[in-house]
Design a protein around this motif. Sequence first.
Motif, PDB file in Angstrom:
ATOM      1  N   VAL A   1      -9.367   2.471  -1.767  1.00 44.71           N
ATOM      2  CA  VAL A   1      -8.267   1.502  -1.695  1.00 44.71           C
ATOM      3  C   VAL A   1      -7.847   1.274  -0.245  1.00 44.71           C
ATOM      4  O   VAL A   1      -7.626   0.133   0.188  1.00 44.71           O
TER       5      VAL A   1
ATOM      6  N   GLN B   1      -4.908  -0.011  -8.147  1.00 44.65           N
ATOM      7  CA  GLN B   1      -5.391  -0.858  -7.059  1.00 44.65           C
ATOM      8  C   GLN B   1      -6.824  -0.522  -6.670  1.00 44.65           C
ATOM      9  O   GLN B   1      -7.287  -0.915  -5.601  1.00 44.65           O
ATOM     10  N   ASP B   2      -7.519   0.179  -7.528  1.00 44.72           N
ATOM     11  CA  ASP B   2      -8.931   0.459  -7.268  1.00 44.72           C
ATOM     12  C   ASP B   2      -9.745  -0.687  -7.835  1.00 44.72           C
ATOM     13  O   ASP B   2     -10.225  -0.650  -8.972  1.00 44.72           O
TER      14      ASP B   2
ATOM     15  N   HIS C   1       2.753   1.736  -3.234  1.00 43.50           N
ATOM     16  CA  HIS C   1       1.827   2.172  -4.282  1.00 43.50           C
ATOM     17  C   HIS C   1       1.577   3.677  -4.190  1.00 43.50           C
ATOM     18  O   HIS C   1       1.625   4.388  -5.202  1.00 43.50           O
TER      19      HIS C   1
ATOM     20  N   PHE D   1       0.820  -1.207   0.000  1.00 47.71           N
ATOM     21  CA  PHE D   1       0.000   0.000   0.000  1.00 47.71           C
ATOM     22  C   PHE D   1       0.859   1.265   0.000  1.00 47.71           C
ATOM     23  O   PHE D   1       0.632   2.189  -0.807  1.00 47.71           O
TER      24      PHE D   1
ATOM     25  N   TYR E   1      -7.827  -2.313   1.885  1.00 46.56           N
ATOM     26  CA  TYR E   1      -6.609  -2.856   2.492  1.00 46.56           C
ATOM     27  C   TYR E   1      -6.816  -3.145   3.970  1.00 46.56           C
ATOM     28  O   TYR E   1      -6.413  -4.201   4.481  1.00 46.56           O
TER      29      TYR E   1
ATOM     30  N   LEU F   1      -2.273  -9.688  -4.784  1.00 44.23           N
ATOM     31  CA  LEU F   1      -1.168  -9.658  -3.834  1.00 44.23           C
ATOM     32  C   LEU F   1      -0.718 -11.076  -3.497  1.00 44.23           C
ATOM     33  O   LEU F   1       0.487 -11.353  -3.383  1.00 44.23           O
TER      34      LEU F   1
ATOM     35  N   HIS G   1     -12.950  -2.869 -11.132  1.00 44.73           N
ATOM     36  CA  HIS G   1     -11.726  -2.262 -11.662  1.00 44.73           C
ATOM     37  C   HIS G   1     -11.991  -1.606 -13.011  1.00 44.73           C
ATOM     38  O   HIS G   1     -11.358  -0.600 -13.349  1.00 44.73           O
TER      39      HIS G   1
ATOM     40  N   LEU H   1      -7.986  -7.369  -5.221  1.00 48.14           N
ATOM     41  CA  LEU H   1      -6.763  -6.858  -4.592  1.00 48.14           C
ATOM     42  C   LEU H   1      -6.041  -7.972  -3.852  1.00 48.14           C
ATOM     43  O   LEU H   1      -4.824  -8.129  -3.967  1.00 48.14           O
TER      44      LEU H   1
ATOM     45  N   SER I   1       5.092  -3.070  -8.203  1.00 50.12           N
ATOM     46  CA  SER I   1       4.224  -1.923  -7.898  1.00 50.12           C
ATOM     47  C   SER I   1       4.444  -0.802  -8.905  1.00 50.12           C
ATOM     48  O   SER I   1       3.488  -0.172  -9.372  1.00 50.12           O
TER      49      SER I   1
END
Length: 278
Positions: A90, A171-172, A45, A42, A94, A182, A159, A178, A207
Amino acid sequence: MNESVADLGHADAPVLQGLWESVRAGQQQILLSPYLAASFAFLTHLALCAPFLVLDALGGVCQRVRSWRIAAGSGPPPSLWKWYECFWRVLFKYITAVLPATALFQLLRSSSLPELAPSCWQLSVEVVACFLLFDTLFFIWHYCMHRVPWLYRAVHQMHHQHHVPFALAAQDASSAELLSLLLLALGSAWMLGCHPLSEALFHFLNSWLAVEDHCGYNLPWALHRILPCMGGAPFHQTHHKKQSKNFAPYFTHWDHLFGTYIEPRSYFRKRHDRTVMK
C-alpha cells in the motif's frame, strides 16, 4: 455596523468557529498543501487499522475475540507477516501513484479557505450528503469493474486476492483503483461544495467505515448493528466470497434496488451447512 467577520462567525457557528479560527491561524499552509489529501488518507488508514491489528494478534489466544470473527470459512486472523507485506504494498502505491496524482487534482481546486466555520447542522448535512453521493458513485464504479472483464483484470482483481479481507487490506488494491476511490471521495466533497471541516470529517469517517468493512469481525458495537440501512463487515465479506453481490460500500439500498443484494447471515449459514455436510 462594523462587526467583524469573525464576530459574525461566532454568532452563526458558536460551536465550531473557535476551532476553525485556530486551525486556520496555525495550520493554513498544511491545509492548503496539495499533498494533504493522500497523506491524510494513508496515515488515517494506518491509525484506524491499529485496533484491528491488536484484535488479530489477540485472536490466537482469546476465545472471545475469535467469537467475533465472521463465521463459516473466515479462518484464523491474518498473521503479522501478512500485515507487514500488505503495508509495504500500500505504501509503495501511495508514493508512486496516489500522492502525485491527487496532488495535481488538489492544485486545480480553490486555494482559499473560508473565514466562517460551518454550523453543526451544515456540517452534519454535508457529511451525510457526501456519504450518499460517494456510496452512489462507488456502487456504479464497483459494478462496472465486476461487469467489464478487462476492467476487472486491470483494476480490481488485485483487491480480490483477499477472499477473507482484513483491516489493512481495505487499501490493498491496484494503484489505479486506489487512485480512483480517493478521487471519488475528493470529487464527492468538491461537487457538493463542502466546507473543509465537513470534508475532513467525511474523509475520516469514510476511512473508518472502509477499515471496518474489511476487518473480518462482526463486532458487537459495529455501526451496522445500530443502523440497519448499513451493511458492515458481514455485507462486504459476502461480496469478497460471492463477487456478483453486495457492490455498495456502506449502504444497502442500491443493491436492493438493482437486485444484487444478498443477506450475509443466510449466505454464511448456507456455507456453514455445506461445510458440516462434508
